[in-house]
Design an enzyme around this catalytic site. Structure first.
Site, mmCIF file in Angstrom:
data_model
loop_
_atom_site.group_PDB
_atom_site.id
_atom_site.type_symbol
_atom_site.label_atom_id
_atom_site.label_comp_id
_atom_site.label_asym_id
_atom_site.label_seq_id
_atom_site.Cartn_x
_atom_site.Cartn_y
_atom_site.Cartn_z
ATOM 1 N N ASP A 451 13.947 41.896 55.862
ATOM 2 C CA ASP A 451 14.259 43.118 56.611
ATOM 3 C C ASP A 451 13.054 44.062 56.546
ATOM 4 O O ASP A 451 12.107 43.821 55.786
ATOM 5 C CB ASP A 451 15.496 43.768 55.951
ATOM 6 C CG ASP A 451 16.062 44.930 56.754
ATOM 7 O OD1 ASP A 451 15.778 45.040 57.958
ATOM 8 O OD2 ASP A 451 16.809 45.743 56.154
ATOM 9 N N GLU A 454 8.527 45.564 59.836
ATOM 10 C CA GLU A 454 7.672 46.007 60.970
ATOM 11 C C GLU A 454 6.296 46.420 60.496
ATOM 12 O O GLU A 454 5.350 46.219 61.269
ATOM 13 C CB GLU A 454 8.377 47.151 61.713
ATOM 14 C CG GLU A 454 9.688 46.768 62.368
ATOM 15 C CD GLU A 454 10.826 46.497 61.372
ATOM 16 O OE1 GLU A 454 10.856 47.154 60.324
ATOM 17 O OE2 GLU A 454 11.648 45.622 61.642
ATOM 18 N N ASP A 527 19.560 46.792 64.025
ATOM 19 C CA ASP A 527 20.630 47.773 63.885
ATOM 20 C C ASP A 527 21.212 48.188 65.228
ATOM 21 O O ASP A 527 20.907 49.243 65.774
ATOM 22 C CB ASP A 527 20.110 48.989 63.123
ATOM 23 C CG ASP A 527 19.709 48.604 61.701
ATOM 24 O OD1 ASP A 527 20.032 47.480 61.286
ATOM 25 O OD2 ASP A 527 19.083 49.432 61.034
HETATM 26 O O1 MIG Z 1 17.207 51.113 56.602
HETATM 27 O O2 MIG Z 1 19.393 46.916 54.001
HETATM 28 O O3 MIG Z 1 18.626 46.134 59.771
HETATM 29 O O4 MIG Z 1 20.861 45.005 58.575
HETATM 30 O O5 MIG Z 1 21.945 46.336 56.366
HETATM 31 C C1 MIG Z 1 18.248 50.211 56.762
HETATM 32 C C2 MIG Z 1 20.166 47.858 54.662
HETATM 33 C C3 MIG Z 1 17.913 48.951 56.010
HETATM 34 C C4 MIG Z 1 18.357 47.607 57.939
HETATM 35 C C5 MIG Z 1 18.887 46.303 58.414
HETATM 36 C C6 MIG Z 1 20.348 46.225 58.121
HETATM 37 C C7 MIG Z 1 20.567 46.372 56.646
HETATM 38 C C8 MIG Z 1 19.997 47.702 56.158
HETATM 39 N N1 MIG Z 1 18.585 47.784 56.515
#
Ligand code: MIG
Length: 845
Positions: A451, A454, A527
């Site tokens: 996650d 980027e 998201d």
């Molecule tokens: O700033 O890990 O897209 O699926 O549950 C949010 C917490 C961070 C973004 C991900 C999302 C995940 C969440 N993350």
């Protein structure tokens, strides 16, 4: 303005979970960033100059007229160099259907060796013959599949197929643009444009202006751009003929797809070289086959990854995970994977466990495994700045973090507070990173989820452009290669997992991506929100992802941000059951969203559709195998299969899933019927067996999403299981629909790499229907041939055959020439019979 989809109360709930240090570091970051920008952005002695975007408007500098055409000598044998006043344009025949175009400035000495993370290093490109014709006005390159012409004055390129049909015409030339480059082409009347990775728009991107710059929008509304992926590859249809363009540049770029001028496509890269691939068709599948030959294909996923995944930010502590697992089994909701979001970690330190909440991870994971679950854990890129924490100490000591030009590591806040960011463009860092997964695998985790790659930096959006990367020894500024950060993180993870588990398929999920990501990871659409608009948007997003090489993808079923409700979840679960990656996930602070969260009738509807997902697994697994073989997406727009039917060009509220099924999701509350367009040929309603074609109005009561089957298909279904550990099934169901067509079934052990050594089996079914199919029912004959290749034994003993929608009950059904015992279900108009190892089935009067 809070990000889309969140209520202030929900945001507050989330912010309340932030450690004090995270809030403090985040608030401080703008100040730190100001300090970096002003005091650390100049290179240390010997460093390479820092690239800044020039002030004021940047103008296009066209290449100029072509004055000479060079081949041989220093020009590689598959290349033609066209020399102009301002630079040199190189056309390179990579394959008969693939031409690479590169541009360098006049005065630069020669083309730099080609380097791109997008390209599959395993691809082989044997030389292909081509003809070159250099006439006074135009240079023509001709392969067996493509013709590329370059008019000399002014320099204009065009692409034709071998038959001379125009595929792509120049618009306003190409050339340089500040430190970057530009390139244009004409868009034909009605020409649709697809692909470009993950874009929060409708399927047909014609008329859009898009940016390539990976960003974390913190949940996005439909139309937000850019978001997490940048895949600068597009495919379009010109009079039913497909061709593709891939603009390989990892920096910031802009694509105008007829937005400013309806007939002009323009590509502008802010930095770096112009490197464009012209990819011939004739069909969209052919373009994708070439594009994925170039950028690679997805590895075959394990069967369980195609099952149902249950996630939530976050199931924590351990007792909650155990309760979830028990609840899924107790309620008989089939499920293969439970996801652990950030709260399983110790203070959000990656590669650790919070031992107060997860005191014994191996015991918990063994407990999940016993019940047939797999466990997937999130791994973010940021390593907490925290002396004494192993990943921090080792990464810092070995200089593995992204550096400021003055040589010091860059700090930016994410979940744990200030973090360092591994430089995944350094091979030593990738090797180190891959190894960090070892204890997680040893604890029993089965898959991973990358996650925030980027990368996202709280209150700073992302890393500053002047950071210095290793770039595999070449050196690069972050701003020039920003879009490959997530790709390289996924690569480092996937390569590590492959080394650590050489004979298992360990799935990896990524949020950020660049071209070629499919070699390393599957993608989910980040998201999204629990809204009907997002349910509909997920379809077009996944269709375009599939058309960008990312066949294995899916949105968060039920929506991430905001509150879901029973009807939305039921409809979204129906859709999710027919998308490649099927995971229910939702944000902290939102209403619970498990299949039973909204009571009946929603729970039963969700269960039934998750069961259907499991029944369809043999079929879905075959679609995944096709994607792994040829790059053909699992989820496909109708335009892919019906490219001459203009009505399909912008159609994205229905789609094809695999070769046989057409799904028409319900995207509005209260809707119980919908219009469906069935393109050329006969189709059957999956639920009633009824034959249908053209424009129809389909009933869609809450428990039913309209699904249709293409005539002449054999759809293999398994009996319902609670998880894929209950494999092989005792029998496989073959659902046969009259008509002419070919279907395939791919099988292997579903989890190891033995298939690469030939442990697999491919079955081909050929259906033929002779005699009047619908008008005059008498005298029809339906024949199905089954041919099997490969030695793998799938482990079931027989087939349960369902002959649907025959024109009338057959007088005789023969299996390999011998009459078979059949039963007839008049209401469903289905003939059933059982068969062992058969090769020919005949039914008729
Ligand atoms: O700033 O890990 O897209 O699926 O549950 C949010 C917490 C961070 C973004 C991900 C999302 C995940 C969440 N993350």
């Amino acid at each position: 303005m809070p990000p889309q989809g969140w209520s202030p109360a929900q945001l507050f709930k989330i912010v309340r979970t932030f450690p004090v240090r995270t809030i403090f570091d985040s608030l401080l970051h703008p100040l730190r960033r100001w300090y970096y920008d002003n005091w650390c952005a100049t290179p240390a002695a010997g460093g390479r100059p820092v690239l800044r975007r020039p002030f004021g408007p940047v103008a296009n500098e066209p290449l100029g007229d072509i004055v000479a055409c060079h081949t041989g000598g220093l020009v590689p044998s598959n290349c033609v160099d066209l020399v102009a006043a301002n630079g040199v344009l190189r056309l390179e025949v990579v394959a008969a259907g693939l031409i690479r175009l590169r541009l360098r400035r006049a005065g630069s000495d020669g083309f730099m060796p080609l380097f791109s993370y997008a390209l599959d290093p395993g691809a082989e490109w044997p030389p292909v013959p081509f003809d070159l014709d250099d006439s006074p006005q135009v240079v023509t390159i001709r392969t067996t599949e493509l013709v590329c012409t370059a008019v000399k004055s002014p320099c204009r390129l065009a692409l034709y197929d071998a038959a001379g049909r125009l595929l792509s015409d120049d618009g306003a030339g190409l050339g340089f643009r500040g430190p970057g480059a530009f390139c244009t082409r004409r868009l034909a009347e009605g020409e649709p444009v697809y692909g470009l990775g993950e874009k929060a728009f409708d399927l047909n991107l014609r008329g859009r202006s898009l940016e390539m710059w990976n960003s974390d929008p913190g949940s996005y509304p439909p139309g937000r751009d850019p978001i997490y992926h940048s895949i600068p590859f597009l495919v379009s249809l010109h009079d039913g003929q497909a061709h593709g363009l891939f603009f390989d540049n990892p920096g910031r770029a802009h694509l105008d797809l007829g937005h400013t001028r309806p007939d002009l496509l323009s590509y502008e890269a802010d930095t770096g070289e112009l490197c464009v691939y012209l990819i011939g068709g004739p069909g969209i599948p052919d373009v994708l086959e070439s594009y994925t030959r170039l950028t690679g294909r997805m590895p075959l996923p394990p069967r369980w990854a195609l099952g149902y995944h249950q996630s939530r930010w976050s199931y924590s502590p351990e007792a909650e995970v155990r309760a979830l697992a028990a609840e899924l089994r107790r309620r008989r909701i089939p499920c293969d994977a439970i996801h652990l979001d950030i709260d399983h970690m110790d203070g959000f330190r990656i590669f650790t466990w919070d031992l107060s909440r997860f005191p014994d991870p191996p015991r918990l994971l063994a407990h999940l495994h016993e019940q047939g679950f797999h466990a997937v854990a999130i791994v973010d890129p940021g390593v907490k700045v925290d002396p004494g924490y192993a990943a921090h100490d080792e990464g810092l000591a070995r200089g593995f973090f992204c550096k400021l030009p003055n040589g010091r590591p860059f700090r930016g806040p994410v979940w744990p507070g200030d973090c360092y960011f591994p430089d995944f463009t350094d091979p030593a860092v990738r090797a180190w990173w891959g190894e960090l997964y070892r204890p997680l695998l040893e604890a029993g985790l089965d898959g991973f989820w990358n996650d925030m790659n980027e990368p996202a930096v709280f209150l700073g959006q992302t890393m500053p452009p002047y950071l210095v990367h290793d770039y595999d020894g070449r050196g690069a500024c972050h701003g020039d290669i920003h879009n490959v950060y997530g790709l390289q993180m996924a690569r480092a993870s996937a390569e590590g997992l492959r080394r650590l588990r050489p004979n298992e398929r360990v799935p990896l999920i990524t949020r950020s991506a660049y071209a070629g990501v499919q070699r390393h990871a599957l993608a989910w659409t980040g998201d999204n929100c629990s809204t009907w608009a997002h349910l509909r948007l997920g379809v077009s997003m996944c269709l375009n992802l599939g058309l960008s090489g990312v066949a294995f993808c899916g949105p968060d079923t039920g929506g991430f941000a905001g509150d879901c409700d029973g009807e939305l979840l039921a409809r979204w679960t129906q859709l999710g059951a027919l998308t490649p990656f099927f995971r229910n996930h939702s944000a902290a602070g939102t209403r619970p969203q498990e299949p039973w969260a909204f009571g009946e009738p929603y729970e039963s509807i969700c269960r039934r559709w998750i069961e259907l997902r499991y029944e369809l697994l043999p079929y879905i697994y075959t679609a995944a195998w096709q994607a792994a073989q040829t790059g053909l997406p699992m989820m496909r727009p109708l335009a892919l299969a019906f490219p001459t039917d203009r009505r399909t060009y912008s159609l994205d509220d229905q789609f094809l899933f695999g070769d046989a099924l057409l799904a028409a999701p319900v995207g509005y509350p209260g809707q119980t019927r919908r219009r469906v367009y069935l393109p050329a040929g006969a189709w059957y309603n999956f639920w009633s067996g009824e034959a249908c074609s053209g424009d129809i109005e389909a009933g869609a009561p809450l428990e039913r999403m309209p699904v249709f089957v293409r005539a002449g298909s054999v759809v293999p279904l398994a009996p319902v299981v609670q998880h894929t550990g209950e494999w092989p099934p005792p029998a496989l169901h073959l659902h046969i629909y009259p008509g002419d067509g070919e279907s395939r079934l791919y099988e292997d052990d579903g989890h190891s790499l033995a298939y690469q050594a030939g442990e697999s089996r491919l079955t081909r079914f050929t259906c033929e229907l002779s005699g009047p199919a619908s008008r005059r029912p008498s005298g029809f004959k339906m024949t199905v041939h089954r041919t099997v290749s490969g030695s793998f034994d799938p482990g079931y003993s027989h087939f349960d055959i369902h002959l649907h929608a025959l024109p009338e009950p057959p007088r005789q059904v023969l299996i390999d020439g011998r009459p078979a015992d059949t039963t007839f279900d008049a209401e469903q108009n289905t003939v059933r019979l059982a068969a062992g190892d058969w090769t020919r089935l005949e039914a008729g009067n």
